[in-house]
Design an enzyme around this catalytic site. Structure first.
Site, PDB file in Angstrom:
ATOM      1  N   VAL A  78      42.521  43.235  33.798  1.00  0.00           N
ATOM      2  CA  VAL A  78      42.958  42.530  32.597  1.00  0.00           C
ATOM      3  C   VAL A  78      42.086  41.286  32.444  1.00  0.00           C
ATOM      4  O   VAL A  78      41.980  40.494  33.388  1.00  0.00           O
ATOM      5  CB  VAL A  78      44.442  42.088  32.723  1.00  0.00           C
ATOM      6  CG1 VAL A  78      44.985  41.627  31.384  1.00  0.00           C
ATOM      7  CG2 VAL A  78      45.306  43.196  33.297  1.00  0.00           C
ATOM      8  N   ILE A 107      42.269  40.487  37.866  1.00  0.00           N
ATOM      9  CA  ILE A 107      41.985  39.587  36.744  1.00  0.00           C
ATOM     10  C   ILE A 107      40.489  39.506  36.525  1.00  0.00           C
ATOM     11  O   ILE A 107      39.728  39.133  37.434  1.00  0.00           O
ATOM     12  CB  ILE A 107      42.588  38.181  37.000  1.00  0.00           C
ATOM     13  CG1 ILE A 107      44.113  38.280  37.150  1.00  0.00           C
ATOM     14  CG2 ILE A 107      42.207  37.213  35.886  1.00  0.00           C
ATOM     15  CD1 ILE A 107      44.839  38.938  35.987  1.00  0.00           C
ATOM     16  N   LYS A 108      40.082  39.842  35.305  1.00  0.00           N
ATOM     17  CA  LYS A 108      38.650  39.847  34.982  1.00  0.00           C
ATOM     18  C   LYS A 108      38.223  38.472  34.493  1.00  0.00           C
ATOM     19  O   LYS A 108      38.816  37.908  33.566  1.00  0.00           O
ATOM     20  CB  LYS A 108      38.377  40.871  33.871  1.00  0.00           C
ATOM     21  CG  LYS A 108      37.899  42.204  34.402  1.00  0.00           C
ATOM     22  CD  LYS A 108      37.744  43.185  33.282  1.00  0.00           C
ATOM     23  CE  LYS A 108      36.320  43.662  33.134  1.00  0.00           C
ATOM     24  NZ  LYS A 108      36.216  44.715  32.103  1.00  0.00           N
ATOM     25  N   LEU A 109      37.173  37.981  35.120  1.00  0.00           N
ATOM     26  CA  LEU A 109      36.647  36.649  34.798  1.00  0.00           C
ATOM     27  C   LEU A 109      35.147  36.771  34.583  1.00  0.00           C
ATOM     28  O   LEU A 109      34.486  37.559  35.275  1.00  0.00           O
ATOM     29  CB  LEU A 109      36.876  35.702  35.989  1.00  0.00           C
ATOM     30  CG  LEU A 109      38.312  35.511  36.462  1.00  0.00           C
ATOM     31  CD1 LEU A 109      38.323  35.003  37.898  1.00  0.00           C
ATOM     32  CD2 LEU A 109      39.034  34.526  35.545  1.00  0.00           C
ATOM     33  N   ASN A 130      38.248  40.635  39.262  1.00  0.00           N
ATOM     34  CA  ASN A 130      37.127  41.527  38.925  1.00  0.00           C
ATOM     35  C   ASN A 130      36.122  40.673  38.154  1.00  0.00           C
ATOM     36  O   ASN A 130      36.396  40.253  37.031  1.00  0.00           O
ATOM     37  CB  ASN A 130      37.649  42.691  38.059  1.00  0.00           C
ATOM     38  CG  ASN A 130      36.541  43.597  37.559  1.00  0.00           C
ATOM     39  OD1 ASN A 130      35.352  43.352  37.795  1.00  0.00           O
ATOM     40  ND2 ASN A 130      36.927  44.641  36.847  1.00  0.00           N
TER      41      ASN A 130
END
Ligand code: G3P
Length: 282
Positions: A78, A107-109, A130
């Site tokens: 996400v 958690i996509k950063l 991620n």
């Protein structure tokens, strides 16, 4: 049916739960899914609609929950909202909120300075991340350094193959180089081949032993047509006229701030995601 000798985890790259269902029907298994603002904007339920900030956030949450229910043993990525001005503090707040939506989130950063600061902090608090929009080995080295101490599987790095190909560089070389670099360092970070546009990208990522591959539904439809097989020793990836990306010997014991993490495609990618997201808002 899952091939017996398949070591790579197979993720769907999509913001639409209907595609999750279709992929599960085709493959009969799925180890996870990746989403991002552009993919949410492509969800047919957003077509022609404008949302308030709260409504679009709620929509994203609903989509992610539906996906997570279908892939309960897998991971769902996400992505936080980030534009060029977004600070780590904002990514941390969003990441913590999104992590509470489902039990299996990564958690996509973005892999820029603020994203790496956020990753360092979130990982210390026990969250999974991620790191996305990776276009260089130095960025992958920085991800390793910023998340030291995390458990294997809690941190993914997402090199974008297709977008490097788009500008004439052999994106698959980056996957190969990062796998080699992480192997040497016995890294805790898992390589997630992303921006996979073709069955060839997919097959070569399998042959290279990428930990994870995320690909769109059309690639799985093609894989299914070819019998859901993994490449044999004779498989050769033909990269035509793409310029090779050389391997760099990097010292992964350095701190993440010492790596040159700047990349024009990361900046462009951040702006593109932000634009697609903002277009959904009235
Ligand atoms: O997994 C990342 C992906 O969604 C980006 O793909 O095709 O927009 O470069 P693409």
């Amino acid at each position: 049916m899952k091939p017996n000798n398949l070591a790579t985890k197979i993720f769907l790259d999509s913001g639409d739960p209907i595609e999750t269902k279709k992929t599960l029907e085709i493959l009969d298994f799925l180890d996870g899914q990746t989403t991002n603002p552009s993919l949410i904007a492509k969800n047919p339920q957003t077509a022609g609609k404008k949302f308030s900030k709260e409504e679009i956030y709620e929509f994203y949450k609903k989509v992610v929950k539906e996906i997570a229910l279908m892939i309960q043993q897998g991971s769902v990525s996400v992505e936080v909202y980030a534009d060029k001005n977004t600070k780590a503090e904002s990514m941390i707040v969003q990441g913590k909120e999104m992590f509470s939506w489902i039990p299996n989130a990564h958690i996509k950063l973005p892999t820029n300075t603020e994203g790496l600061k956020a990753a360092e902090s979130l990982v210390q608090d026990g969250l999974r991340v991620n790191m996305t929009l990776v276009f260089s080995q130095e960025q992958a080295a920085a991800v390793h350094a910023a998340t030291k101490g995390a458990n294997k599987g809690d941190v993914f790095v997402s090199p974008f193959v297709g977008r490097l190909d788009d500008r004439g560089e052999n994106g698959m070389d980056l996957i190969k180089n990062i796998i080699e670099m992480y192997k040497k360092a016995d890294s805790h970070v898992e390589v997630l081949a992303a921006s996979v546009r073709s069955l060839d990208h997919f097959m070569y990522s399998l042959q290279l032993g990428s930990d994870i591959i995320t690909a769109p539904l059309k690639v799985y439809q093609e894989w299914n047509e070819k019998g859901i097989k993994i490449p044999d020793a004779n498989y050769q990836y033909l990269f035509k006229n793409l310029i090779p990306m050389p391997y760099h010997e990097l010292d992964l014991s350095k701190s993440w701030q010492e790596f040159n993490i700047n990349h024009g495609l990361t900046d462009a990618g951040i702006e593109h995601f932000a634009k697609d997201w903002n277009n959904l808002i009235r």
